[in-house]
Design a protein around this motif. Structure first.
Motif: not given
Length: 189
Positions: A69, A92, A110
């Motif tokens: 991230a 992700l 994230t």
């Protein structure tokens, strides 16, 4: 020091990219060097691109999801055309279990990385049409716009409707226009 950057963790390199961007965004030499270092450490797989730290640092709560991230955030701000960035988004999203990341800490990092990505790519200004067909039959036809960009569309095909003697074909088509089309295909039986 910048000269000793090879001793830094990947997540600290990503933060250093952002720091140099704040201090002196006009001098891209250090930013570009760090981004190249990060690109060299990318792990590419069928589920996307991610970054793994060689050692788990529990004191700093680093995880591969958080590192990915942070790298995505740095690329979104300073190299949004990097092909690893879009695949990091993909990784992700696949790193979730039951629709969420493993902790609120991972989720926070994230969401920040994905937000930077959405800003950099103009995804919130979507304006395109798309269709999805399965084995020649139209499944979904819609238009993405600023009003519905956050909505999900679901197409579900019964296993009994799939072809048995040949490959099943899923076709996604979209028109030109700003924004990106994301999709996930699952087979559950």
């Amino acid at each position: 020091q910048f000269e000793n950057r090879e001793r830094l963790n990947l997540w600290t390199k990503a933060l250093l990219v952002q720091t140099f961007g704040i201090i002196d965004a006009e001098d891209r030499s250090r930013i570009d060097s760090l981004l190249a270092d990060l690109a060299g450490e990318a792990i590419v797989s069928a589920t996307g691109t991610h970054w793994e730290e060689p050692d788990q640092d529990v004191r700093n709560m680093n995880t591969d999801t958080r590192t990915t991230a942070l790298v995505l955030s740095a690329m979104a701000q300073f190299d949004p055309e990097n092909p690893y960035a879009a695949n990091a988004v993909r990784w992700l999203m696949s790193a979730r279990t039951a629709g969420r990341w493993s902790s609120t800490y991972e989720t926070a990092w994230t969401v920040m990385g994905l937000t930077d990505w959405m800003i950099a790519t103009g995804e919130l200004q979507a304006e395109y049409s798309y269709t999805v067909s399965v084995n020649g039959g139209l499944g979904v036809q819609d238009m993405a716009s600023t009003q519905n960009v956050a909505e999900q569309r679901r197409l579900q095909v019964a296993v009994s409707d799939l072809l048995l003697d040949q490959p099943n074909l899923v076709i996604l088509e979209r028109t030109e226009g700003p924004g990106r089309l994301y999709y996930t295909a699952d087979l559950k039986y």
